[in-house]
Design a protein around this motif. Structure first.
Motif, short mmCIF file in Angstrom:
data_model
loop_
_atom_site.label_atom_id
_atom_site.label_comp_id
_atom_site.label_asym_id
_atom_site.label_seq_id
_atom_site.Cartn_x
_atom_site.Cartn_y
_atom_site.Cartn_z
N GLN A 13 8.40 7.23 -3.52
CA GLN A 13 8.62 6.52 -2.26
C GLN A 13 7.72 7.07 -1.15
OE1 GLN A 13 12.81 6.89 -1.55
NE2 GLN A 13 13.39 5.51 -3.22
N ARG A 14 7.58 8.39 -1.12
CA ARG A 14 6.72 8.99 -0.10
C ARG A 14 5.26 8.59 -0.32
NH1 ARG A 14 8.72 15.25 0.89
NH2 ARG A 14 10.83 14.75 1.64
N TYR A 15 4.84 8.53 -1.57
CA TYR A 15 3.46 8.11 -1.86
C TYR A 15 3.21 6.70 -1.35
CZ TYR A 15 -0.22 5.71 -4.28
OH TYR A 15 -1.30 4.91 -4.55
N HIS A 16 4.10 5.79 -1.67
CA HIS A 16 3.90 4.40 -1.26
C HIS A 16 3.94 4.27 0.26
CE1 HIS A 16 3.66 2.49 -5.14
NE2 HIS A 16 4.76 3.13 -5.55
N GLY A 17 4.76 5.10 0.90
CA GLY A 17 4.78 5.10 2.36
C GLY A 17 3.45 5.56 2.93
N TRP A 18 2.89 6.63 2.36
CA TRP A 18 1.59 7.14 2.80
C TRP A 18 0.49 6.11 2.56
CZ3 TRP A 18 -2.63 7.92 -0.49
CH2 TRP A 18 -3.75 8.52 0.10
N LYS A 19 0.51 5.48 1.40
CA LYS A 19 -0.53 4.51 1.06
C LYS A 19 -0.51 3.32 2.02
CE LYS A 19 -3.78 2.82 -1.65
NZ LYS A 19 -3.48 2.27 -2.97
N ALA A 20 0.69 2.92 2.41
CA ALA A 20 0.81 1.74 3.27
C ALA A 20 0.53 2.04 4.74
CB ALA A 20 2.21 1.15 3.13
N THR A 21 0.61 3.31 5.13
CA THR A 21 0.44 3.65 6.54
C THR A 21 -0.82 4.49 6.78
OG1 THR A 21 1.93 5.55 6.24
CG2 THR A 21 2.90 3.50 7.05
N THR A 22 -0.75 5.77 6.46
CA THR A 22 -1.86 6.68 6.74
C THR A 22 -3.15 6.25 6.04
OG1 THR A 22 -0.31 8.52 7.02
CG2 THR A 22 -2.63 9.08 6.65
N PHE A 23 -3.05 5.97 4.76
CA PHE A 23 -4.26 5.58 4.03
C PHE A 23 -4.80 4.25 4.54
CE2 PHE A 23 -6.47 3.26 0.70
CZ PHE A 23 -7.44 4.17 0.35
N GLU A 24 -3.93 3.29 4.72
CA GLU A 24 -4.37 1.97 5.15
C GLU A 24 -5.07 2.01 6.50
OE1 GLU A 24 -5.12 -2.00 4.72
OE2 GLU A 24 -4.28 -0.59 3.23
N ALA A 25 -4.57 2.88 7.39
CA ALA A 25 -5.17 2.98 8.72
C ALA A 25 -6.49 3.75 8.71
CB ALA A 25 -4.19 3.67 9.67
N ASN A 26 -6.75 4.50 7.64
CA ASN A 26 -7.96 5.34 7.58
C ASN A 26 -8.77 5.11 6.32
OD1 ASN A 26 -7.49 7.39 9.98
ND2 ASN A 26 -5.53 7.21 8.92
N LYS A 27 -8.65 3.94 5.71
CA LYS A 27 -9.29 3.73 4.42
C LYS A 27 -10.81 3.78 4.49
CE LYS A 27 -8.59 -1.31 4.62
NZ LYS A 27 -7.92 -2.43 3.90
N VAL A 28 -11.40 3.45 5.63
CA VAL A 28 -12.86 3.57 5.77
C VAL A 28 -13.27 5.03 5.68
CG1 VAL A 28 -14.82 3.20 7.30
CG2 VAL A 28 -13.04 1.45 7.12
N TRP A 29 -12.49 5.89 6.31
CA TRP A 29 -12.77 7.33 6.27
C TRP A 29 -12.64 7.87 4.84
CZ3 TRP A 29 -15.14 11.29 7.96
CH2 TRP A 29 -14.71 12.60 7.70
N TYR A 30 -11.61 7.44 4.13
CA TYR A 30 -11.43 7.89 2.76
C TYR A 30 -12.59 7.42 1.88
CZ TYR A 30 -6.73 9.68 3.60
OH TYR A 30 -5.65 10.42 4.05
N ARG A 31 -13.06 6.21 2.14
CA ARG A 31 -14.18 5.69 1.36
C ARG A 31 -15.44 6.51 1.62
NH1 ARG A 31 -14.02 0.73 3.10
NH2 ARG A 31 -12.34 0.21 1.66
N ARG A 32 -15.62 6.92 2.87
CA ARG A 32 -16.78 7.77 3.19
C ARG A 32 -16.70 9.12 2.50
NH1 ARG A 32 -17.86 8.49 9.39
NH2 ARG A 32 -19.39 9.94 8.46
N LEU A 33 -15.48 9.66 2.41
CA LEU A 33 -15.32 10.94 1.72
C LEU A 33 -15.75 10.84 0.26
CD1 LEU A 33 -11.86 12.18 3.08
CD2 LEU A 33 -14.12 13.09 3.63
N VAL A 34 -15.55 9.68 -0.34
CA VAL A 34 -15.94 9.48 -1.73
C VAL A 34 -17.44 9.27 -1.85
CG1 VAL A 34 -15.71 7.96 -3.73
CG2 VAL A 34 -13.69 8.59 -2.41
N THR A 35 -17.98 8.39 -1.03
CA THR A 35 -19.40 8.04 -1.16
C THR A 35 -20.33 9.16 -0.67
OG1 THR A 35 -19.34 6.93 1.00
CG2 THR A 35 -18.94 5.58 -0.96
N GLU A 36 -19.92 9.89 0.36
CA GLU A 36 -20.77 10.93 0.92
C GLU A 36 -20.44 12.32 0.38
OE1 GLU A 36 -20.66 10.72 5.15
OE2 GLU A 36 -21.14 8.57 5.21
#
Length: 216
Positions: A13-36
């Motif tokens: 439940q905590r994972y899905h909460g994080w994915k829907a909020t923190t990750f969703e709001a910062n997904k561009v940043w997470y994508r940069r962490l992967v590509t760069e």
């Protein structure tokens, strides 16, 4: 591998909460962490203690710190040729591959590992003296430092001082690694020793000029 079980529901439940909020709001940043890739400016070696939360203390985001945790935030001396060197490997990767500019050893109050070392030195922990005790053999790194606090009668103060000695021992051991020593000498890497008081949120740093920990 039938012994591996599904995650408990509260973690799911905590994972899905994080994915829907923190990750969703910062997904561009997470994508940069992967590509760069990762480019942390600092490595932090801290204790496994669940109460020590490095990223919270410094308000850090993903990608800022390369973090390694072990019992009592200890760094062993450089001893090539052994079989398994998790902490040494993490230090090597941080310094030689990631090229971190800062290497921080963070100790803390109420450290169970340090207390175990005290108990061993007082003959109160025979289970840790056994050859098969992983914790005991790991705390052998710190045992020589017990002499510096052996005469302190107050148990709380004694533990606190040995917690700080654990930080200093780790800093000294870091300098036994040739790749660390050379980077320090050339100015590409700086070492820092910190100690945090969990109960009051205090943070102290080792001042080499004063030869003591001072409030930050």
């Amino acid at each position: 591998m039938e012994f591996a079980r599904p995650l408990p529901s509260y973690l799911v439940q905590r994972y899905h909460g994080w994915k829907a909020t923190t990750f969703e709001a910062n997904k561009v940043w997470y994508r940069r962490l992967v590509t760069e890739g990762q480019h942390p400016r600092a490595m932090v070696i801290s204790c496994c203690d669940s109460r020590v939360h490095v990223t919270s203390i410094f308000g850090a985001d993903q990608g800022e710190f390369f973090i390694h945790r072990n019992i009592a935030n200890l760094v062993p001396p450089c001893e090539p040729g052994g079989n398994h060197h998790g902490t040494s490997a993490a230090v090597e990767y941080a310094v030689t591959v990631l090229k971190v500019a800062h290497l921080i050893v963070l100790g803390h109050s109420q450290c169970g590992g340090v207390q175990g070392c005290i108990d061993m030195c007082k003959g109160k922990a025979p289970q840790l003296e056994e050859r098969g005790s992983f914790v005991g053999r790991w705390m052998d790194i710190l045992k020589p430092r017990y002499e510096t606090v052996a005469d302190i009668e107050d148990a709380g103060r004694q533990a606190q001082q040995l917690e700080k000695q654990a930080v200093l021992a780790s800093l000294e051991n870091l300098m036994t690694f040739p790749f660390v020593a050379s980077e320090v000498a050339e100015g590409g890497l700086s070492l820092h020793g910190l100690w945090t008081d969990i109960g009051v949120g205090g943070l102290e740093g080792y001042d080499s000029a004063q030869k003591k920990f001072v409030p930050i």
